[in-house]
Structures are given as C-alpha cells and as structure tokens.
Design a protein around this motif. Structure first.
Motif, PDB file in Angstrom:
ATOM      1  N   SER A   1       0.868  -1.086   0.100  1.00  0.00           N
ATOM      2  CA  SER A   1      -0.047   0.130   0.122  1.00  0.00           C
ATOM      3  C   SER A   1       0.668   1.212  -0.047  1.00  0.00           C
ATOM      4  CB  SER A   1      -0.826  -0.018   1.240  1.00  0.00           C
ATOM      5  OG  SER A   1      -0.267   0.054   2.347  1.00  0.00           O
ATOM      6  N   ALA A   2       1.788   1.445   0.755  1.00  0.00           N
ATOM      7  CA  ALA A   2       2.789   2.287   0.581  1.00  0.00           C
ATOM      8  C   ALA A   2       3.582   2.727  -0.604  1.00  0.00           C
ATOM      9  CB  ALA A   2       3.897   2.289   2.062  1.00  0.00           C
ATOM     10  N   ILE A   3       3.884   1.407  -1.386  1.00  0.00           N
ATOM     11  CA  ILE A   3       4.564   1.555  -2.378  1.00  0.00           C
ATOM     12  C   ILE A   3       3.672   2.092  -3.621  1.00  0.00           C
ATOM     13  CG2 ILE A   3       5.820   0.047  -4.205  1.00  0.00           C
ATOM     14  CD1 ILE A   3       6.633  -1.790  -2.088  1.00  0.00           C
ATOM     15  N   ARG A   4       2.524   1.618  -3.420  1.00  0.00           N
ATOM     16  CA  ARG A   4       1.731   2.417  -4.505  1.00  0.00           C
ATOM     17  C   ARG A   4       1.556   3.869  -4.367  1.00  0.00           C
ATOM     18  NH1 ARG A   4      -1.147  -2.361  -3.451  1.00  0.00           N
ATOM     19  NH2 ARG A   4      -2.829  -1.433  -2.296  1.00  0.00           N
ATOM     20  N   ILE A   5       1.295   4.298  -3.061  1.00  0.00           N
ATOM     21  CA  ILE A   5       1.302   5.811  -2.968  1.00  0.00           C
ATOM     22  C   ILE A   5       2.686   6.357  -3.259  1.00  0.00           C
ATOM     23  CG2 ILE A   5       1.309   7.285  -1.047  1.00  0.00           C
ATOM     24  CD1 ILE A   5      -0.711   5.377   0.563  1.00  0.00           C
ATOM     25  N   ALA A   6       3.760   5.801  -2.888  1.00  0.00           N
ATOM     26  CA  ALA A   6       5.040   6.312  -3.270  1.00  0.00           C
ATOM     27  C   ALA A   6       5.078   6.549  -4.878  1.00  0.00           C
ATOM     28  CB  ALA A   6       6.209   5.472  -2.708  1.00  0.00           C
ATOM     29  N   VAL A   7       4.558   5.461  -5.569  1.00  0.00           N
ATOM     30  CA  VAL A   7       4.898   5.566  -6.954  1.00  0.00           C
ATOM     31  C   VAL A   7       3.825   6.725  -7.577  1.00  0.00           C
ATOM     32  CG1 VAL A   7       4.480   4.274  -9.314  1.00  0.00           C
ATOM     33  CG2 VAL A   7       5.690   3.422  -7.444  1.00  0.00           C
ATOM     34  N   ALA A   8       2.704   6.524  -6.933  1.00  0.00           N
ATOM     35  CA  ALA A   8       1.692   7.577  -7.386  1.00  0.00           C
ATOM     36  C   ALA A   8       2.163   9.257  -7.200  1.00  0.00           C
ATOM     37  CB  ALA A   8       0.426   7.330  -6.793  1.00  0.00           C
ATOM     38  N   THR A   9       2.928   9.404  -5.967  1.00  0.00           N
ATOM     39  CA  THR A   9       3.422  10.481  -5.655  1.00  0.00           C
ATOM     40  C   THR A   9       4.433  11.145  -6.874  1.00  0.00           C
ATOM     41  OG1 THR A   9       2.949  10.213  -3.218  1.00  0.00           O
ATOM     42  CG2 THR A   9       4.771  11.784  -3.899  1.00  0.00           C
ATOM     43  N   VAL A  10       5.428  10.011  -6.972  1.00  0.00           N
ATOM     44  CA  VAL A  10       6.301  10.660  -8.081  1.00  0.00           C
ATOM     45  C   VAL A  10       5.557  10.916  -9.376  1.00  0.00           C
ATOM     46  CG1 VAL A  10       8.150   9.852  -9.630  1.00  0.00           C
ATOM     47  CG2 VAL A  10       8.065   9.372  -7.018  1.00  0.00           C
ATOM     48  N   ASP A  11       4.631  10.251  -9.784  1.00  0.00           N
ATOM     49  CA  ASP A  11       3.819  10.397 -11.052  1.00  0.00           C
ATOM     50  C   ASP A  11       2.988  11.597 -10.930  1.00  0.00           C
ATOM     51  OD1 ASP A  11       2.835   8.772 -13.539  1.00  0.00           O
ATOM     52  OD2 ASP A  11       1.031   9.846 -12.813  1.00  0.00           O
ATOM     53  N   MET A  12       2.639  12.059  -9.897  1.00  0.00           N
ATOM     54  CA  MET A  12       1.877  13.608  -9.753  1.00  0.00           C
ATOM     55  C   MET A  12       2.790  14.494  -9.873  1.00  0.00           C
ATOM     56  SD  MET A  12      -0.667  14.671  -6.677  1.00  0.00           S
ATOM     57  CE  MET A  12       0.402  14.501  -5.560  1.00  0.00           C
ATOM     58  N   CYS A  13       4.001  14.437  -9.311  1.00  0.00           N
ATOM     59  CA  CYS A  13       5.150  15.546  -9.245  1.00  0.00           C
ATOM     60  C   CYS A  13       5.575  15.459 -10.761  1.00  0.00           C
ATOM     61  CB  CYS A  13       6.118  15.071  -8.507  1.00  0.00           C
ATOM     62  SG  CYS A  13       5.691  15.183  -6.478  1.00  0.00           S
ATOM     63  N   LEU A  14       5.578  14.295 -11.583  1.00  0.00           N
ATOM     64  CA  LEU A  14       6.077  14.640 -12.626  1.00  0.00           C
ATOM     65  C   LEU A  14       4.918  15.299 -13.580  1.00  0.00           C
ATOM     66  CD1 LEU A  14       7.216  10.917 -13.925  1.00  0.00           C
ATOM     67  CD2 LEU A  14       8.699  12.925 -13.988  1.00  0.00           C
ATOM     68  N   GLY A  15       3.637  15.274 -13.302  1.00  0.00           N
ATOM     69  CA  GLY A  15       2.894  16.098 -13.946  1.00  0.00           C
ATOM     70  C   GLY A  15       3.057  17.531 -13.684  1.00  0.00           C
ATOM     71  N   ARG A  16       3.501  17.922 -12.760  1.00  0.00           N
ATOM     72  CA  ARG A  16       3.882  19.242 -12.334  1.00  0.00           C
ATOM     73  C   ARG A  16       5.095  19.900 -13.052  1.00  0.00           C
ATOM     74  NH1 ARG A  16       4.517  20.428  -6.334  1.00  0.00           N
ATOM     75  NH2 ARG A  16       4.750  22.722  -7.129  1.00  0.00           N
ATOM     76  N   LEU A  17       6.036  19.032 -13.210  1.00  0.00           N
ATOM     77  CA  LEU A  17       7.243  19.419 -13.965  1.00  0.00           C
ATOM     78  C   LEU A  17       6.998  19.667 -15.328  1.00  0.00           C
ATOM     79  CD1 LEU A  17      10.005  17.232 -12.140  1.00  0.00           C
ATOM     80  CD2 LEU A  17       9.563  19.474 -11.786  1.00  0.00           C
ATOM     81  N   LEU A  18       6.225  18.671 -15.852  1.00  0.00           N
ATOM     82  CA  LEU A  18       6.062  18.707 -17.329  1.00  0.00           C
ATOM     83  C   LEU A  18       5.259  19.966 -17.632  1.00  0.00           C
ATOM     84  CD1 LEU A  18       5.246  14.550 -18.054  1.00  0.00           C
ATOM     85  CD2 LEU A  18       7.262  16.159 -18.552  1.00  0.00           C
ATOM     86  N   LYS A  19       4.315  20.274 -16.885  1.00  0.00           N
ATOM     87  CA  LYS A  19       3.362  21.394 -17.046  1.00  0.00           C
ATOM     88  C   LYS A  19       4.367  22.620 -17.186  1.00  0.00           C
ATOM     89  CE  LYS A  19      -0.418  24.270 -15.493  1.00  0.00           C
ATOM     90  NZ  LYS A  19      -1.282  24.408 -14.430  1.00  0.00           N
ATOM     91  N   ALA A  20       5.285  22.816 -16.069  1.00  0.00           N
ATOM     92  CA  ALA A  20       6.181  24.025 -16.273  1.00  0.00           C
ATOM     93  C   ALA A  20       7.179  24.028 -17.206  1.00  0.00           C
ATOM     94  CB  ALA A  20       7.146  24.127 -14.788  1.00  0.00           C
ATOM     95  N   LEU A  21       7.844  22.628 -17.856  1.00  0.00           N
ATOM     96  CA  LEU A  21       8.361  22.494 -18.958  1.00  0.00           C
ATOM     97  C   LEU A  21       7.820  22.941 -20.075  1.00  0.00           C
ATOM     98  CD1 LEU A  21      10.682  19.367 -18.117  1.00  0.00           C
ATOM     99  CD2 LEU A  21      11.501  21.632 -18.456  1.00  0.00           C
ATOM    100  N   ARG A  22       6.795  22.540 -20.429  1.00  0.00           N
ATOM    101  CA  ARG A  22       5.698  22.963 -21.373  1.00  0.00           C
ATOM    102  C   ARG A  22       5.810  24.293 -21.633  1.00  0.00           C
ATOM    103  NH1 ARG A  22       1.616  20.405 -20.239  1.00  0.00           N
ATOM    104  NH2 ARG A  22       2.030  18.401 -21.388  1.00  0.00           N
ATOM    105  N   GLN A  23       5.382  25.119 -20.526  1.00  0.00           N
ATOM    106  CA  GLN A  23       5.404  26.691 -20.587  1.00  0.00           C
ATOM    107  C   GLN A  23       6.707  27.324 -20.951  1.00  0.00           C
ATOM    108  OE1 GLN A  23       4.157  27.009 -16.495  1.00  0.00           O
ATOM    109  NE2 GLN A  23       1.896  26.881 -16.855  1.00  0.00           N
ATOM    110  N   GLU A  24       7.726  26.563 -20.547  1.00  0.00           N
ATOM    111  CA  GLU A  24       9.156  27.270 -20.847  1.00  0.00           C
ATOM    112  C   GLU A  24       9.643  26.761 -21.902  1.00  0.00           C
ATOM    113  OE1 GLU A  24      10.007  29.777 -19.137  1.00  0.00           O
ATOM    114  OE2 GLU A  24       7.964  29.582 -17.932  1.00  0.00           O
ATOM    115  N   GLN A  25       9.183  25.809 -22.681  1.00  0.00           N
ATOM    116  CA  GLN A  25       9.759  25.062 -23.883  1.00  0.00           C
ATOM    117  C   GLN A  25      11.332  24.128 -23.526  1.00  0.00           C
ATOM    118  OE1 GLN A  25       9.183  27.736 -27.424  1.00  0.00           O
ATOM    119  NE2 GLN A  25       8.427  29.339 -26.125  1.00  0.00           N
ATOM    120  N   GLY A  26      10.827  23.585 -22.588  1.00  0.00           N
ATOM    121  CA  GLY A  26      12.046  22.818 -22.198  1.00  0.00           C
ATOM    122  C   GLY A  26      12.082  21.569 -22.694  1.00  0.00           C
TER     123      GLY A  26
END
Length: 540
Positions: A430-455
């Motif tokens: 249960s903890a491992i699934r939360i850990a992985v989902a957390t990383v995925d959610m954070c990736l979404g935030r990074l990708l959004k910022a990179l899209r805005q900055e054309q990186g």
C-alpha cells in the motif's frame, strides 16, 4: 574540457531537466509490480512517446562483476554522471583479492604491525551476500588471510542486512560465519563475533540523517554496551522470537558477552577495518574513528587504533585516511564538461538521495565543481519509517524545481525522487503504490512547467525496486525488499520543437549512454570516450 557544438542543433529557450525516479524499473504487468498497480497517468502516457527506450541498470552495465548482480543508486549515478562504465565496489574488491593487491598495501602492513604487537583485529560490516554494501566472501577472505598471517585475535562486528537480501535471512549468514570463526580458532587463535545489529538502527546511517544510528554502533562495537547474549545467533533467534514481525534491518544492537563481560571491545593498539565497500553508509562511522575533533555525539572514549575502510569512501574529503582497495578513478565527468562549457546547472534531492545527484554523479567527489555555475539543494528527509510517509519530500523537491525552471537561470537541472526506492525497501504494497503515485503526480507538475518554458524532460531510473513488491513460492508470498535486475525506462519529452531527435541504434543500451545523450540535448557533441548517445539528430 570545453565541449564542441553539436552539428545541426537549434537552441531552445527552456532547460533540460533530468528526472531520476529512484527504484522504479520496468517489471511484469501483474499485482507484484507496485508501479503497474499504482495510479500513474503521466507515466502511462509517456510510455508511448517516440523517444522511449529500456535501459540496463544492473550487472556489467554499471560495472558490477556479473549480470546476476543488482544495480544500486551509487553505481547507477556514477554511470549517469561519468558516461562510461567503471569497475565498481564488489568488482574492484574481487580484483584486489584475486591479485593479492589488497594485502600488499600500506594499510594491511600497518594492521599486521598492530596485531603482531598484541592488538586485536576488528572487522566491522554487513554480513550478507547482497553485494550492494558488502559481500560475505570479502569478510571470509580477510579472515582467511588473517589466519594465514597468524593474527592471534580477531573480532567481527556483524550488521544484519534484511534489505538487499531476504528480510529475515540473518541466520543463514551468521550461522556459517560462527562456524567459520570456530574453525579458524585453533593453534592459539581466538576468532569470534563481538557485536552486531540491524543496518538501519546500528552503524550504517548516511548523509547525516540520524547520527544516533552511528552512536548505537559505537556503543556496541567500541564500548561493548548493548543487550548481552552468548552468541550472535542467540541474539538473532531471541529477537525473532520476541517480535515475529521484526526484520533484520531494524534489529536492535547486541553485544556478545562471557562472564558478564563483552568479548570484543575496541581498545588502544587495535586495528579496525570497515569491510563494506560502498561509501554512503560507511562515511559517518569512518569520521567517528578518524576525526580528533568529532562532535556529532559523545564517543565517551576514543581508543588509539589504526582504522581503515575497505575503500576510500570520499576522495575529496579523504574519508577514511587509510583504506585497503584503491577506488575507481572516475574522471572527465559530465559535470566537469558542462562547467568547462559554461552551462549553469541545478541539482536537488532530499537527504536520502542528495549525495547521489552530487557526490556520486560527480564521480565520487564532494562539493561543487564550479560554484559560480552550479547550485545544489538538499531537502531534509523525514526521520521516520518511510512506509509511514511514502510521499516523502517529493512535493518540496518539485516546488523548487518548478521555480528553477521558471527562473531561466539554469540550462541543466537534475533531480532524484527517492520514493520508489526508499519505500520499496519496506516491502509494504500500500505504501509503495502511494510512493509511485506521488512521483507520477510530481512529474505532471514538472512537465507542465517545462511545456510553458519550452524545455526538454529526460526521465529515467537508476535501478528497479518498486517494480517487484513480493515473490511467491509454493503459494506463499514473501516481501521483496531488495533491488531488482529489471530494465529501467528512458524517456525524452521535448516541448521545444526546435530539433528532430530520433532514437539511435545503440546495442544493449544502459545508464552510461545517458551522459552523451544529455550532451546532445544541450547542444554539444559527446566527448571522446563516452558511451554513445541514445539519440541522433535528423535533418529538417
């Protein structure tokens, strides 16, 4: 060391952001795989990107002796930052033992001098064949040589693993070790286990996360303070019986005693060897032995000993001063080339993996290469079992990376999300699934910022772990808390649209191919001697 321009490359405004999803390999699509079971919309979408590949992150691809050997974060980040494969840890020690070089240097001669004058040889380290921090064969080689040199008195201070091997496998290592010591105790020799404990509570702290761990080790190994038992195996069996849920890595420290006295305190005139080969969890104990003005905890007494590590764990800081095996000479790292070429960079992780995006990435060297061009940020890790807070510090890391992306100050950003590895080591699904989902959610935030900055985003892992939560035999499931030998993903998401990158035809690609790839993405040809880039640039 200035890099040459990559022919045909077009500059783009945003940064290149390298994301290491620690411990997140590619496993089978079944319920044993915490990544497959977790909610990962970002990774699911990224897996269909045209610039997607699978890379080797274990065995010979990261400098280990064979492809039966799992990778780890240290050798993985060495490969990522060096762009080439260097003989690592266990392989280096194996070579030194096979050639005899380990016993031909000044350190072993000093050990012989101490012991011939009546001193005891103390061997401290983790007793398992996990081959990540140590290997029991190395301990046996030291013991056999000690007997051959007729060292009269040896004491082993053995740490239980339960992380890179089975979580309650301690007796399978300590029982044969006790027998081996008994067999060597003849012709006037006295070889015994003196103390021990679980690696996560005794001795093997890292990155100054919790000095109390090292203090407990000092108390057990040096001072002989701890719960007394007649033998190490009696201690292990007792702890198992008292707590059916205890795992080896969290076992309390113990002291072997006879007639109400510890059998192996460390005293003036003795020699001490830390036989772990990996650096991160060896540095703090080494400091406690080496530093005269040590102030992290009260050592009570500091015996006059000759102390040596299996290797030098930090070359820049010279920790420890004495060592048995020469470390790999990693030069011409990616960081050195980028600094020489004027590239600004930002590196960040939480405490548990901060050393990986700095020290190990930079070829086992501490500190900045060029402080004018680089910024390193460490987010303090929680001091709690990671399954209780599986999100760890991923959000805080992401906050700072998003700010760094938007600032425009850094052309290259690298970060490590520790969740998949640190929570993966707990073996709690249960903890491992939360850990992985957390990383995925954070990736979404990074990708959004990179899209805005054309990186450009580069996403990978240093080894597997969360991709296998348990194994099953005869219908019985056992937690899998060690790293896997599964491949890891490699993904490039280009939001700039300035260059037409395509995957290159690289045979047996691994982590060491990423450095040349990053050079290309930053507009440079890879330096001579680097393993080939995973991409090629098509003409428009």
């Amino acid at each position: 060391m200035q890099l040459n321009r990559y022919a045909g490359y077009a500059d783009f405004p945003g940064p290149v952001v390298m994301v290491v999803m620690d411990g997140m390999g590619i496993g089978p699509e079944d319920e044993s795989n915490g990544i497959y079971l977790a909610y990962t919309p970002q990774l699911d979408e990224l897996s269909s990107e045209p610039l997607y590949a699978r890379l080797k992150a274990h065995g010979t691809a990261v400098g280990m002796p064979s492809d039966d050997d799992m990778g780890n974060s240290e050798v993985g980040h060495n490969a990522l930052g060096a762009g080439r494969i260097f003989s690592q840890g266990a392989k280096l020690v194996n070579e030194a033992i096979r050639s005899g070089a380990i016993f031909g240097g000044r350190a072993w001669k000093e050990i012989l001098g101490r012991t011939s004058a009546g001193g005891t040889l103390h061997l401290i380290g983790m007793v398992s064949d996990g081959n990540v921090h140590s290997h029991i064969d190395h301990l046996y080689a030291l013991l056999d040589r000690a007997a051959a040199e007729n060292i009269r008195r040896v004491r082993v201070h053995g740490l239980l693993d339960g992380r890179d091997v089975g979580e309650r496998s301690g007796l399978s290592y300590f029982e044969p070790l006790e027998q081996r010591l008994a067999d060597l105790s003849r012709d006037g020799r006295d070889y015994r286990i003196a103390s021990g404990g679980g690696r996560m509570v005794t001795t093997m702290d890292r990155y100054q996360a919790d000095w109390r761990v090292v203090e407990r080790g000092w108390q057990a190994h040096v001072l002989g303070q701890g719960r007394p038992f007649a033998s190490a195996c009696e201690a292990i069996r007792t702890y198992y019986a008292e707590d059916p849920d205890i795992t080896d890595q969290y076992m309390e420290s113990f002291v072997v005693a006879e007639n109400d006295r510890p059998v192996g305190t460390i005293e003036d005139g003795d020699a001490v060897v830390l036989f772990n080969f990996r650096g991160d969890r060896a540095i703090e104990l080494s400091r406690a032995f080496d530093e005269q003005d040590f102030a992290e905890f009260d050592r009570v007494r500091v015996p006059d000993v000759f102390y040596a590590g299996m290797m030098q764990y930090d070359g820049d800081a010279a920790i420890p001063r004495n060592y048995l095996v020469e470390p790999p000479a990693i030069d011409h790292t990616l960081g050195e080339y980028l600094c020489a070429s004027g590239i600004t960079s930002f590196a960040i992780s939480e405490t548990q993996k901060f050393g990986h995006v700095t020290y190990f990435w930079n070829g086992n060297n501490s500190g900045y290469i060029d402080e004018k061009l680089e910024k390193y940020v460490e987010i303090p890790s929680d001091r709690i079992a990671f399954d209780l807070r599986p999100w760890m510090k991923a959000a805080e890391i992401t906050d700072q990376v998003v700010e760094a992306i938007r600032s425009g100050r850094y052309k290259f950003i690298r970060l490590n999300y520790a969740n998949g590895d640190m929570v993966g080591h707990t073996g709690i699904p249960s903890a491992i699934r939360i850990a992985v989902a957390t990383v995925d959610m954070c990736l979404g935030r990074l990708l959004k910022a990179l899209r805005q900055e054309q990186g450009v985003a580069v996403i990978t892992a240093d080894h597997g772990n969360a991709d296998c939560m348990w194994t099953e035999k005869n219908g019985i499931r056992s937690p899998m808390v060690a790293h896997t030998t599964n491949p890891v993903p490699f993904i490039i998401k280009d939001f700039s649209g300035k260059n037409r990158f395509a995957l290159a035809d690289v045979q047996n690609p691994g982590l060491s191919n990423i450095a040349a790839t990053l050079c290309n993405l930053l507009g440079f040809a890879a330096p001579e001697g680097y393993d080939p880039s995973l991409i090629t640039l098509r003409k428009k």
